[in-house]
Design an enzyme around this catalytic site. Sequence first.
Site, PDB file in Angstrom:
ATOM      1  N   GLU A   8      52.804  33.897  38.174  1.00 18.51           N
ATOM      2  CA  GLU A   8      53.365  34.894  38.991  1.00 18.51           C
ATOM      3  C   GLU A   8      52.219  35.698  38.326  1.00 18.51           C
ATOM      4  OE1 GLU A   8      57.060  37.924  36.813  1.00 18.51           O
ATOM      5  OE2 GLU A   8      57.103  35.892  36.217  1.00 18.51           O
TER       6      GLU A   8
ATOM      7  N   ASN B 118      66.103  35.193  41.029  1.00 18.80           N
ATOM      8  CA  ASN B 118      65.375  34.468  39.590  1.00 18.80           C
ATOM      9  C   ASN B 118      66.145  35.643  38.375  1.00 18.80           C
ATOM     10  OD1 ASN B 118      62.771  34.210  37.413  1.00 18.80           O
ATOM     11  ND2 ASN B 118      63.192  36.182  36.947  1.00 18.80           N
ATOM     12  N   GLU B 119      66.546  34.721  37.430  1.00 22.64           N
ATOM     13  CA  GLU B 119      66.906  35.367  36.704  1.00 22.64           C
ATOM     14  C   GLU B 119      68.465  36.717  36.577  1.00 22.64           C
ATOM     15  OE1 GLU B 119      64.225  36.282  33.410  1.00 22.64           O
ATOM     16  OE2 GLU B 119      64.388  34.238  32.728  1.00 22.64           O
TER      17      GLU B 119
ATOM     18  N   GLU C  55      61.574  27.382  34.237  1.00 23.05           N
ATOM     19  CA  GLU C  55      60.709  28.039  33.057  1.00 23.05           C
ATOM     20  C   GLU C  55      60.787  27.257  32.008  1.00 23.05           C
ATOM     21  OE1 GLU C  55      60.976  32.615  33.076  1.00 23.05           O
ATOM     22  OE2 GLU C  55      61.450  32.478  35.123  1.00 23.05           O
TER      23      GLU C  55
END
Length: 507
Positions: free
Chosen positions: A31, A176-177, A296
């Site tokens: 990232e 993402n999330e 993750e």
Amino acid sequence: MSSDTIRATLIVDKSFVIAKVDKRIYGSFIEHLGRAVYGGIYEPGHSSSDIHGFRGDVKSLVKELNVPIIRYPGGNFVSGYNWEDGVGPVIERAKRLELAWRTIEPNEVGTNEFMNWAKEVGSEVMMAVNLGTRGVDAARNLLEYCNHPGGTYWSDLRRKHGVEQPHQIKTWCLGNEMDGPWQIGQKTAVEYGRLAYETGKAMRLVDPSIELVSCGSSSSAMPSFPEWEAVTLDHTYEVADYVSLHQYYGNRDKDTANFLARSMDLEHFINTVTSTCDYIKAKKRSKKTMYLSFDEWNVWYHSNESDTKIEPWTVGPPQLEDQYNFEDALLIGSMLITFLRHADRVKMACLAQLVNVIAPIMTEAGGTSWKQTIFYPYLHTSLYGRGVSLQPIVNSPKYDAQDYTDVPYLDSAIVYNEEADELTIFAVNRHLEAGMLLKCDVRGFEGYSLIEHIVLQHDDLLAVNTATEEKVKPARATGTVCKDGFVETLISKASWNVIRLGKGSLN
């Protein structure tokens, strides 16, 4: 047998097949966060760097791990990222405030640079699209830029940028999330489900061959879990191929026995998500099975306090730089074992992350690179965990911990590589004081003998590796015997073990 030794047995048979192991469960993650990119994989002027600024010593360590897929560019970062900032002449790229981690993003590394680096280290890329501040348009344009051969605006722009052939990225994360309040552009389950479905639908029109990952809960501790999965998959089930899972563990209470049992929580998490997927499958009368992308996972808690002291708005600050100890490596081993035992549904997993940021590989600016303790269980499973996952029949003493009951001291997974005529037994002894006399019934593997028994063990559970001293490293165990269809060995207390058998091998 000594009074401080316990006994355990396991039975292995070719018939006890769980599933073929998808090599992508040994994936990782880079990232635009901390020193993962700037000062990690990329450091112009370093003595080992290539003409593009990528460190050669880091590339060598990544190649050693044999990482099959790397998630990019985030993470929280992607929810505020304009991918167009990272393509074209570097000198013309804008520097941006990066809001997820409150840094400056110089955009010196972008899509094409990262794709070239990934190719050099032998990895595919799992690309994430921004469904925080953006949506359908940006995602379909990025896909066209990356995967379409030419003759259109975005594909020809890629060619103008010096990349004639398409990148042909297969796997794409739809955000993402998105349930996290820390996320830029947080969504409700219905908001995300609708946006992800429409984005995925458009992306499949651009390239029908891609795989899509629907965004699951940020962790099993989220108040919305597993309702988030049920609601979002109700929208995305037919367009997505996978649902994502994220989980990090820590030992803030300094309770090692409880910490090493946390893979049981991981097991429960996987089973709950699998059940939720199958509920939606039944609800929709679908013939399609939803698979899991655990994109993750790691231990993460050592750096939490120091991260609060970092000044904002700098490039590549030392964020999330956990220094891993030996007990962390043991839990990482058990987490990998858990993935192998769920190889029928867990098809991808990404250790977060790969370099400097909660990572197995660390670097010094202008200096050396080195291996953290967690490097080794990851390395061993990646190298020797390719093949078919077999269900071990385990008989082990158990213990009760603070948060878990009936925790087996023996945690094990078995991988059979028929092509190479090899059988690998991965085993963690969770007992902190007693060795384990382990007897493995491998009579179904006639003609197999011992190749080697690798052990990772240290008397100090808090021992760490540094740039100047590698305290925790694997060794070759002695005394392990394979005879008449049985493997017998004494496994050290609190240890990670890899017992490799093969045809025609010598003890």
